[in-house]
Design an enzyme around this catalytic site. Structure first.
Site, PDB file in Angstrom:
ATOM      1  N   LYS A  39       3.585 -15.668  25.383  1.00  0.00           N
ATOM      2  CA  LYS A  39       2.142 -15.835  25.534  1.00  0.00           C
ATOM      3  C   LYS A  39       1.845 -17.026  26.438  1.00  0.00           C
ATOM      4  CE  LYS A  39       1.851 -14.828  20.617  1.00  0.00           C
ATOM      5  NZ  LYS A  39       1.623 -15.470  19.302  1.00  0.00           N
ATOM      6  N   GLY A  40       2.823 -17.906  26.587  1.00  0.00           N
ATOM      7  CA  GLY A  40       2.604 -19.212  27.204  1.00  0.00           C
ATOM      8  C   GLY A  40       1.973 -19.198  28.584  1.00  0.00           C
ATOM      9  N   GLU A  95       5.488 -17.814  34.829  1.00  0.00           N
ATOM     10  CA  GLU A  95       5.979 -18.424  33.589  1.00  0.00           C
ATOM     11  C   GLU A  95       5.313 -19.775  33.363  1.00  0.00           C
ATOM     12  OE1 GLU A  95       6.971 -18.341  30.763  1.00  0.00           O
ATOM     13  OE2 GLU A  95       9.155 -18.243  30.600  1.00  0.00           O
ATOM     14  N   ASP A  96       5.251 -20.200  32.108  1.00  0.00           N
ATOM     15  CA  ASP A  96       4.639 -21.488  31.806  1.00  0.00           C
ATOM     16  C   ASP A  96       5.567 -22.659  32.144  1.00  0.00           C
ATOM     17  OD1 ASP A  96       6.430 -20.840  29.759  1.00  0.00           O
ATOM     18  OD2 ASP A  96       5.016 -21.188  28.123  1.00  0.00           O
ATOM     19  N   ASP A  99      12.891 -24.546  31.203  1.00  0.00           N
ATOM     20  CA  ASP A  99      13.563 -25.603  30.467  1.00  0.00           C
ATOM     21  C   ASP A  99      15.066 -25.431  30.699  1.00  0.00           C
ATOM     22  OD1 ASP A  99      13.705 -27.685  28.513  1.00  0.00           O
ATOM     23  OD2 ASP A  99      13.934 -26.240  26.908  1.00  0.00           O
ATOM     24  N   LYS A 127      11.278 -28.496  33.974  1.00  0.00           N
ATOM     25  CA  LYS A 127      12.028 -29.656  33.471  1.00  0.00           C
ATOM     26  C   LYS A 127      13.438 -29.539  34.023  1.00  0.00           C
ATOM     27  CE  LYS A 127      10.176 -29.607  28.756  1.00  0.00           C
ATOM     28  NZ  LYS A 127      10.606 -29.533  27.340  1.00  0.00           N
ATOM     29  N   PHE A 148       8.638 -32.870  25.284  1.00  0.00           N
ATOM     30  CA  PHE A 148       8.073 -31.620  24.775  1.00  0.00           C
ATOM     31  C   PHE A 148       6.571 -31.626  25.024  1.00  0.00           C
ATOM     32  CE2 PHE A 148       6.678 -28.311  21.980  1.00  0.00           C
ATOM     33  CZ  PHE A 148       7.664 -27.360  22.164  1.00  0.00           C
ATOM     34  N   VAL A 149       6.095 -30.604  25.734  1.00  0.00           N
ATOM     35  CA  VAL A 149       4.689 -30.567  26.110  1.00  0.00           C
ATOM     36  C   VAL A 149       3.975 -29.360  25.512  1.00  0.00           C
ATOM     37  CG1 VAL A 149       4.907 -31.907  28.238  1.00  0.00           C
ATOM     38  CG2 VAL A 149       5.273 -29.437  28.305  1.00  0.00           C
ATOM     39  N   ASP A 155       2.830 -23.976  23.483  1.00  0.00           N
ATOM     40  CA  ASP A 155       2.590 -24.196  22.058  1.00  0.00           C
ATOM     41  C   ASP A 155       3.680 -25.013  21.388  1.00  0.00           C
ATOM     42  OD1 ASP A 155       4.605 -22.065  22.235  1.00  0.00           O
ATOM     43  OD2 ASP A 155       4.364 -21.944  20.065  1.00  0.00           O
ATOM     44  N   ARG A 161      -2.194 -24.123  22.137  1.00  0.00           N
ATOM     45  CA  ARG A 161      -2.226 -23.324  23.371  1.00  0.00           C
ATOM     46  C   ARG A 161      -3.567 -23.452  24.089  1.00  0.00           C
ATOM     47  NH1 ARG A 161       2.288 -19.920  23.638  1.00  0.00           N
ATOM     48  NH2 ARG A 161       3.045 -19.071  21.675  1.00  0.00           N
TER      49      ARG A 161
HETATM   50  P1  IMP Z   1      14.246 -21.792  28.688  1.00  0.00           P
HETATM   51  O1  IMP Z   1      14.828 -20.422  28.485  1.00  0.00           O
HETATM   52  O2  IMP Z   1      15.022 -22.844  27.939  1.00  0.00           O
HETATM   53  O3  IMP Z   1      14.032 -22.133  30.133  1.00  0.00           O
HETATM   54  O4  IMP Z   1      12.898 -21.815  27.896  1.00  0.00           O
HETATM   55  C1  IMP Z   1      11.746 -21.381  28.383  1.00  0.00           C
HETATM   56  C2  IMP Z   1      10.740 -21.226  27.264  1.00  0.00           C
HETATM   57  O5  IMP Z   1      10.876 -22.229  26.251  1.00  0.00           O
HETATM   58  C3  IMP Z   1       9.365 -21.375  27.819  1.00  0.00           C
HETATM   59  O6  IMP Z   1       8.864 -20.143  28.261  1.00  0.00           O
HETATM   60  C4  IMP Z   1       8.594 -21.934  26.639  1.00  0.00           C
HETATM   61  O7  IMP Z   1       8.124 -20.872  25.848  1.00  0.00           O
HETATM   62  C5  IMP Z   1       9.620 -22.705  25.850  1.00  0.00           C
HETATM   63  N1  IMP Z   1       9.538 -24.165  26.112  1.00  0.00           N
HETATM   64  C6  IMP Z   1      10.409 -24.924  26.792  1.00  0.00           C
HETATM   65  N2  IMP Z   1      10.026 -26.210  26.868  1.00  0.00           N
HETATM   66  C7  IMP Z   1       8.850 -26.258  26.218  1.00  0.00           C
HETATM   67  C8  IMP Z   1       7.910 -27.343  25.970  1.00  0.00           C
HETATM   68  O8  IMP Z   1       8.078 -28.515  26.354  1.00  0.00           O
HETATM   69  N3  IMP Z   1       6.815 -26.995  25.261  1.00  0.00           N
HETATM   70  C9  IMP Z   1       6.558 -25.737  24.820  1.00  0.00           C
HETATM   71  N4  IMP Z   1       7.388 -24.707  25.056  1.00  0.00           N
HETATM   72  C10 IMP Z   1       8.531 -24.970  25.734  1.00  0.00           C
HETATM   73 MG    MG Z   2       7.364 -18.938  27.541  1.00  0.00          MG
END
Ligand code: IMP
Ligand code: MG
Length: 171
Positions: A39-40, A95-96, A99, A127, A148-149, A155, A161
């Site tokens: 949903k982000g 994408e939001d 990470d 990040k 963490f944001v 969320d 959100r």
């Molecule tokens: P990745 O697969 O580790 O790159 O994670 C991506 C997903 O983790 C994002 O789409 C977010 O839903 C969640 N996420 C990663 N960092 C944060 C954060 O700082 N705040 C909130 N959600 C996060």
């Molecule tokens: Mg996401």
């Protein structure tokens, strides 16, 4: 827990206008799908789609790799797939935040198998320090530190959100 503003509403909107103009300049003719990762990315998609002036279609996809906490489960699950064909279309994943890169590394390879003309990624936040899987990102709103944001779609356990800005969530 306390919220500290990291990126203001105005900064977000200014940057999205720039990215929209860049997308208009970059994409040749042809069908363009903006794929919102639920949903982000919902608010980013809504603003970015309107910053783009060329013809673009919006579609939604559900993916989960995070549980209720702040760390990734490392497992990627499609919770809502697309119901359109991507064949010969340009695909821009919206994408939001990136990470670890696990989610988008997986999703990019998955969508490539559907024979699109191109697959690119637009993320509001990045990040880079946290990356464990390689991801090619075409459009980045803001690079942020390893914090963490929440807000503007992001969320913590489904909360925050609906904030208009991006905030650091401090314990
Ligand atoms: P990745 O697969 O580790 O790159 O994670 C991506 C997903 O983790 C994002 O789409 C977010 O839903 C969640 N996420 C990663 N960092 C944060 C954060 O700082 N705040 C909130 N959600 C996060
Ligand atoms: Mg996401």
């Amino acid at each position: 827990m306390a919220l500290k503003t990291l990126i203001t509403e105005q900064q977000i909107q200014t940057r999205i206008a720039e990215i929209g103009a860049q997308i208009d300049a970059d994409y040749p003719e042809g069908t363009l799908y903006l794929i919102c990762i639920l949903k982000g990315a919902c608010f980013f998609l809504a603003d970015l789609a309107r910053a783009v002036k060329r013809d673009a279609f919006i579609e939604f996809m559900g993916i989960s790799s995070y549980g209720k906490g702040k760390t990734s489960s490392g497992e990627v699950k499609i919770t809502k797939d697309l119901d359109i064909s991507l064949q010969d279309a340009h695909v821009l994943i919206v994408e939001d935040i990136i990470d670890s890169g696990v989610t988008l590394n997986y999703l990019t390879s998955l969508l490539q198998t559907r024979k699109p003309k191109s697959v690119r990624i637009a993320t509001l936040l990045d990040k880079p320090e946290r990356r464990i899987r390689h991801v090619d990102v075409a459009y980045v709103g803001f690079q942020i530190p390893d914090e963490f944001v929440v807000g503007y779609g992001l969320d913590y356990a489904e909360r925050y959100r609906n904030l208009r800005e991006v905030c650091i969530l401090e314990p």
